[in-house]
Every structure is written in structure tokens, then in C-alpha cells.
Design a protein around this motif. Structure first.
Motif, PDB file in Angstrom:
ATOM      1  N   SER A 151     -18.038 -13.154   3.601  1.00 31.77           N
ATOM      2  CA  SER A 151     -17.004 -13.289   4.638  1.00 31.77           C
ATOM      3  C   SER A 151     -16.385 -11.930   4.955  1.00 31.77           C
ATOM      4  O   SER A 151     -16.100 -11.618   6.109  1.00 31.77           O
ATOM      5  N   ASP A 155     -20.297 -12.018   7.631  1.00 28.75           N
ATOM      6  CA  ASP A 155     -21.343 -13.043   7.611  1.00 28.75           C
ATOM      7  C   ASP A 155     -20.686 -14.395   7.337  1.00 28.75           C
ATOM      8  O   ASP A 155     -20.818 -14.973   6.252  1.00 28.75           O
ATOM      9  N   LEU A 156     -19.960 -14.902   8.337  1.00 26.14           N
ATOM     10  CA  LEU A 156     -19.195 -16.134   8.152  1.00 26.14           C
ATOM     11  C   LEU A 156     -20.107 -17.338   7.956  1.00 26.14           C
ATOM     12  O   LEU A 156     -19.814 -18.223   7.149  1.00 26.14           O
ATOM     13  N   ALA A 157     -21.206 -17.382   8.687  1.00 25.19           N
ATOM     14  CA  ALA A 157     -22.140 -18.498   8.541  1.00 25.19           C
ATOM     15  C   ALA A 157     -22.728 -18.519   7.133  1.00 25.19           C
ATOM     16  O   ALA A 157     -22.860 -19.591   6.514  1.00 25.19           O
ATOM     17  N   VAL A 160     -20.047 -19.840   4.750  1.00 24.79           N
ATOM     18  CA  VAL A 160     -19.903 -21.291   4.838  1.00 24.79           C
ATOM     19  C   VAL A 160     -21.063 -21.990   4.154  1.00 24.79           C
ATOM     20  O   VAL A 160     -20.892 -22.970   3.419  1.00 24.79           O
ATOM     21  N   TYR A 180     -13.025 -21.903   2.075  1.00 22.95           N
ATOM     22  CA  TYR A 180     -13.831 -22.696   3.015  1.00 22.95           C
ATOM     23  C   TYR A 180     -13.023 -22.984   4.284  1.00 22.95           C
ATOM     24  O   TYR A 180     -13.519 -22.804   5.407  1.00 22.95           O
ATOM     25  N   VAL A 183     -12.637 -19.672   6.334  1.00 23.30           N
ATOM     26  CA  VAL A 183     -13.857 -19.221   7.005  1.00 23.30           C
ATOM     27  C   VAL A 183     -14.217 -20.156   8.155  1.00 23.30           C
ATOM     28  O   VAL A 183     -14.654 -19.708   9.227  1.00 23.30           O
ATOM     29  N   LEU A 184     -14.025 -21.452   7.968  1.00 22.62           N
ATOM     30  CA  LEU A 184     -14.256 -22.401   9.065  1.00 22.62           C
ATOM     31  C   LEU A 184     -13.366 -22.073  10.258  1.00 22.62           C
ATOM     32  O   LEU A 184     -13.810 -22.109  11.409  1.00 22.62           O
ATOM     33  N   GLU A 186     -12.101 -19.144  11.016  1.00 24.45           N
ATOM     34  CA  GLU A 186     -12.576 -17.905  11.622  1.00 24.45           C
ATOM     35  C   GLU A 186     -13.843 -18.128  12.444  1.00 24.45           C
ATOM     36  O   GLU A 186     -14.093 -17.410  13.416  1.00 24.45           O
ATOM     37  N   LEU A 187     -14.638 -19.118  12.052  1.00 25.33           N
ATOM     38  CA  LEU A 187     -15.848 -19.458  12.806  1.00 25.33           C
ATOM     39  C   LEU A 187     -15.544 -20.261  14.066  1.00 25.33           C
ATOM     40  O   LEU A 187     -16.427 -20.473  14.887  1.00 25.33           O
ATOM     41  N   ARG A 189     -14.550 -23.403  13.940  1.00 28.54           N
ATOM     42  CA  ARG A 189     -14.781 -24.832  13.643  1.00 28.54           C
ATOM     43  C   ARG A 189     -13.438 -25.437  13.218  1.00 28.54           C
ATOM     44  O   ARG A 189     -13.212 -25.791  12.066  1.00 28.54           O
TER      45      ARG A 189
END
Length: 316
Positions: A151, A155-157, A160, A180, A183-184, A186-187, A189
Motif C-alpha cells: 500500500s 500497489d493498492l490492488a 487488498v 483493509y 486501502v479499500l 483509497e481504491l 471501493r
């Protein structure tokens, strides 16, 4: 003469035997004393660690190792103490010395990865954590640390993907769940992030920064009631004495966001002014946000708000 020589040799052998018997217990006693003293210094180091005095903790662990170099727990803790006190180069050097003798030492690898991450070297930390995961895939926190480093590298994906299995396997792991959720968010989602955050709240384990982060996210989603609840939780958690400047800035921002909600959405003049005062006391200094607050079409206690902001030089 021959018999006398034999007798003499026998006496020498007996003397050596008796000397050996005397020396061995003395050696064992000295070793035991050194071991006991090392354990005392180790306990002192732990006490300083618990108190957050990392420089003294590191010195105590170093003394323990001087007395007993085989005290592996002191080695690991000394690396951690050096890292926490900001002596990153020393901590990494200490880890490298230990790894030269034992390259697969899981605890030392973990300490080195942590130090590299704290030193702002997430790519190097990730390489260490991935090596650790190959050696011991079930080592505590290895998956979390891989995700944390990913993260930090953007590389957020990947973060996750690493965390999904961890959260599924350990649903009450608060640290993993908090990362979690972040990061979600930030993505983008957002719904999944809110779900993870609300689970954290239900477990009673969200910290001030998590409440603050999701309070602001609820503001963006225009879910003002939930935003206010989250921000009120954030500011209700008392800051630690060792709170960093970053944490203090977050706290000031949380108070200001709460003030804005109370003044503009709830039209709670008294509560809004109290929150604004807390924000300013905490060091809030965002002139752009202050100007935007005064520009809102609906704002309780507008003149008092303007006066408070002017007193801090945030608006003309």
C-alpha cells in the motif's frame, strides 16, 4: 626413582583433577551470574519499552547482550528499540549482523522489515517481508506487513488481494481489518470500506485516526449523521502523551470537520463553536478550509465563527 616418578605423575594428575573440579563449578557459577544479570537488563529494557523510552530500552538490551550474547530475545527487542528511537541505520546493521549468522531467523527478518518500513524504504521492506513469507508463510503478521508495504508503494490492488485472505481467516484481527478498510477507501471501493469500518466499530477497536478518516469519508458521501458520529468518536479518544505531529494534525482536522457539520448541517451554534475552539487550540491552520467555512450559505453563529478565525489569522 622410577616408582617415585610414577607417584609424582599420579599426584600431578590428582591435582589437575581436583583443580578441574574446582574450576568447573566456578565457571558455571560465573556463567549463571552473567545470565541472571543479562535477564535483569532484559527486563529493564522491557520496562523502558513499555514506557515508550526507546533509547533507554535499547541501551538496556545492549547491556543484556554484552553479558549474554545468546539472549536472542534481547537481540530482536534491541533492533525494535533502535528503530522506534529513529536509529534506523544502527538497527539495520544489528539485524544484518544477526542474519549473517542465521539468515532464516524469522524474528530478526521481521524486525529488519519493520525498521526499513519505518525508515521510509517500503520497497526494501517489501523484499524482506516477501523473503520472510517464503521462509515462514504462517509467521505472525507477515501477510499484514506485505500488504502494508504494498500500500505504501501504491500497489493498492496487491494490498487488498493480500488482505482479503487474512481478513477472511482472522475476521477479528483489528489491525488487518483497519488496513483493509483504509486501502479499500483509497481504491474508491467506498461501500466495502464503510462495511469494514462499521465492523471495526462493532468490535470496539477503531482508533482515533480511523474514526477521523471515515468521518471525512462520510462527509464526502454526504452521510452527515454518520460523519458526525464518527468524528465525535475520533475526538473523544484522548491523545497519547507521545502523539506525533501527524496525529495531532489529524485531531485538529477532526475537530474542524465536526465544527463544520455542527454549524452548517445541524445548525448547532453552541456545539459548533465549541468544536471550532477545540480545533484552533489543537493547531488547525488551514486558511483555505477556514475561508470555505465562512463562505457556506448556511452557517450558525457566523460572526462568532469569523471572529474566532480572524483571531488566529486564518481569514482577513
Amino acid at each position: 626413582m622410577k616408582r617415585a616418578s610414577v607417584a609424582f605423575l599420579a599426584l600431578v594428575a590428582l591435582a589437575l583433577t581436583l583443580g578441574g573440579c574446582a574450576t568447573a563449578p566456578a565457571h558455571k557459577a560465573a556463567h549463571k551470574a552473567a545470565r541472571e544479570a543479562a535477564l535483569e537488563w532484559y527486563a529493564i529494557g522491557n520496562a523502558w519499552s513499555d514506557a515508550g523510552n526507546w533509547s533507554r530500552a535499547g541501551a538496556a538490551y545492549a547491556q543484556a547482550l554484552k553479558l549474554d550474547p545468546r539472549l536472542s530475545a534481547a537481540s530482536y527487542n534491541m533492533i525494535r528499540a533502535l528503530a522506534e528511537s529513529g536509529a534506523y541505520d544502527e538497527a539495520i546493521a544489528a539485524a544484518n549482523r544477526l542474519l549473517a549468522e542465521d539468515p532464516a531467523n524469522v524474528r530478526v527478518l521481521a524486525a529488519k522489515g519493520y525498521t526499513l518500513y519505518r525508515a521510509g524504504r517500503p520497497a526494501d521492506a517489501l523484499a524482506v517481508y516477501e523473503e520472510l513469507s517464503r521462509i515462514s508463510p504462517y509467521a505472525p503478521d507477515v501477510t499484514y506487513n506485505v500488504a502494508l508495504a504494498r500500500s505504501a508503494l501504491g500497489d493498492l490492488a496487491g494490498a487488498v488481494a493480500a488482505l482479503e485472505g487474512l481478513v477472511a481467516a482472522r475476521p477479528e484481527d483489528m489491525g488487518a481489518l483497519a488496513l483493509y478498510a483504509r486501502v479499500l477507501a483509497e481504491l474508491g471501493r467506498r461501500d466495502e470500506a464503510f462495511g469494514a469500518y462499521e465492523k471495526l466499530v462493532s468490535l470496539g477497536s477503531a482508533d482515533a485516526s480511523t474514526h477521523e478518516r471515515f468521518g471525512l469519508l462520510y462527509v464526502e458521501a454526504r452521510e452527515f449523521a454518520k460523519a458526525m458520529t464518527a468524528l465525535e468518536k475520533a475526538v473523544a479518544i484522548e491523545p497519547r502523551a507521545s502523539e506525533s505531529r501527524v496525529s495531532a494534525a489529524r485531531r485538529a482536522r477532526a475537530w474542524f470537520a465536526l465544527a463544520r457539520l455542527r454549524l452548517a448541517e445541524a445548525e448547532d451554534g453552541k456545539g459548533g463553536l465549541e468544536a471550532l475552539s477545540k480545533a484552533l487550540e489543537a493547531g488547525f491552520a488551514d486558511r483555505e478550509a477556514a475561508a470555505a467555512l465562512l463562505a457556506l450559505p448556511v452557517l450558525a453563529e457566523r460572526e462568532a465563527v469569523a471572529q474566532a478565525l480572524r483571531a488566529k489569522g486564518l481569514v482577513p
